[in-house]
Design an enzyme around this catalytic site. Sequence first.
Site, PDB file in Angstrom:
ATOM      1  N   THR A 257      43.397  34.310  35.139  1.00 35.49           N
ATOM      2  CA  THR A 257      43.233  34.209  33.721  1.00 35.49           C
ATOM      3  C   THR A 257      42.848  32.975  32.935  1.00 35.49           C
ATOM      4  O   THR A 257      41.928  32.805  32.314  1.00 35.49           O
ATOM      5  CB  THR A 257      44.511  34.852  32.822  1.00 35.49           C
ATOM      6  OG1 THR A 257      44.841  36.106  33.412  1.00 35.49           O
ATOM      7  CG2 THR A 257      44.156  34.765  31.415  1.00 35.49           C
TER       8      THR A 257
ATOM      9  N   THR B 200      38.947  39.966  37.681  1.00 39.22           N
ATOM     10  CA  THR B 200      39.057  40.978  36.595  1.00 39.22           C
ATOM     11  C   THR B 200      39.537  40.574  35.417  1.00 39.22           C
ATOM     12  O   THR B 200      39.133  40.848  34.222  1.00 39.22           O
ATOM     13  CB  THR B 200      40.028  42.161  37.177  1.00 39.22           C
ATOM     14  OG1 THR B 200      39.911  43.291  36.073  1.00 39.22           O
ATOM     15  CG2 THR B 200      41.597  41.487  36.851  1.00 39.22           C
ATOM     16  N   LYS B 201      40.132  39.408  35.243  1.00 41.16           N
ATOM     17  CA  LYS B 201      40.617  38.361  34.280  1.00 41.16           C
ATOM     18  C   LYS B 201      39.398  38.029  33.214  1.00 41.16           C
ATOM     19  O   LYS B 201      39.515  37.673  31.950  1.00 41.16           O
ATOM     20  CB  LYS B 201      41.426  37.490  34.440  1.00 41.16           C
ATOM     21  CG  LYS B 201      42.710  37.915  35.201  1.00 41.16           C
ATOM     22  CD  LYS B 201      43.568  38.564  34.303  1.00 41.16           C
ATOM     23  CE  LYS B 201      44.989  39.007  35.029  1.00 41.16           C
ATOM     24  NZ  LYS B 201      45.716  39.879  34.157  1.00 41.16           N
ATOM     25  N   ASP B 202      38.207  38.063  33.851  1.00 37.22           N
ATOM     26  CA  ASP B 202      37.040  37.797  32.941  1.00 37.22           C
ATOM     27  C   ASP B 202      36.810  38.462  31.811  1.00 37.22           C
ATOM     28  O   ASP B 202      36.571  38.141  30.677  1.00 37.22           O
ATOM     29  CB  ASP B 202      35.601  37.835  33.779  1.00 37.22           C
ATOM     30  CG  ASP B 202      35.422  36.554  34.616  1.00 37.22           C
ATOM     31  OD1 ASP B 202      36.361  35.590  34.813  1.00 37.22           O
ATOM     32  OD2 ASP B 202      34.428  36.519  35.046  1.00 37.22           O
TER      33      ASP B 202
END
Length: 346
Positions: free
Chosen positions: A79, A47-49
């Site tokens: 991240t 999800t850090k994209d």
Amino acid sequence: MKEDIKAHDNVLGLIGNTPLIRLNAVTESLDGHFYAKVEAFNPGHSTKDRIALYIIEKAERDGLLSPGDTIIETTSGNTGFSLAMVSIIKGYQCILAVSSKSSTDKIDMLRSMGAKVYVCPANVSADDPRSYYSVAKRLHEETKGSIYINQYFNQLNVDAHYASTGPEIWDQTAGKITHLIACCGTGGTLSGAARYIKEQNPGVRILGVDAYGSVLKKYHETKEFDAEEIYPYRIEGLGKNLIPTATDFDLIDQFVKVTDEESAHAAREIAKREGLFVGYTSGAVLQAIRHFAEQGEFNEQSRVVAIFPDHGSRYMSKVFSDDWMSQQGFFDSINEETSQKIEIIK
């Protein structure tokens, strides 16, 4: 001549629009309908994209970045990988201060993506000069032409999920979502998605997942920081020994804490029963769902969306390693080793 080749300009075009997948076997005994927002489908496998691209492009629009500048960040791994990936495409250097709790898989991936990595001790206070927070700040001060992402205290972390994750979930559920549940580390994912979804329907319940050894759940309940809550634990990217401003505690209805052991077994169970190879925090989310179900949180009409943050490949040396699980004492009379054995043909 009309160009008829359908291709993305680069890997960044694949960020977002991750699938919502129904959970079947692992929630079959629970009331309600359960769906996983599987963030491993992002090109950087987490999800850090979303925040990496959002924050860097905002910095570019604001004139804070020039070609060849340096991106600096504090990270448990995901991240950092996303920032390194975006930096490659956009022509920046990347320096990362990483917690020693991060798996060797994650650290090796960061180096493979060209990032300069500083591994910092995990079990020190946030203001210790050796902590990954302090090291990242020092590196930013020492590095000319750098920006410090500072995801724990950056409102853009929240805004990225308000702009993408929240609307995607609302659209994918046709507005029928009743509960959103996610792990809290920085808190940006849950806070941003929750803010958007609550604006559409204030009745949606927002459930946070914390770890034993972290201060978030008690702070949510008392608004007091209790250092006595802090002790070492194994789950990466979940919980904190400080209070991130990226967590909007007012949006979260309730927290539950999960253990290292329960979460590890749950992650392995997701792989073996759902065919979804997801990470340690995804196991934590599943375990939290079960705890909330025991408390009577769900009924037959519940539509529960759980955010599964990353891919299982980043935990091959941890929860998906039988040796590591044994070393932690996670195989016992209740949770016996269940991996398939390898047979060597000679």
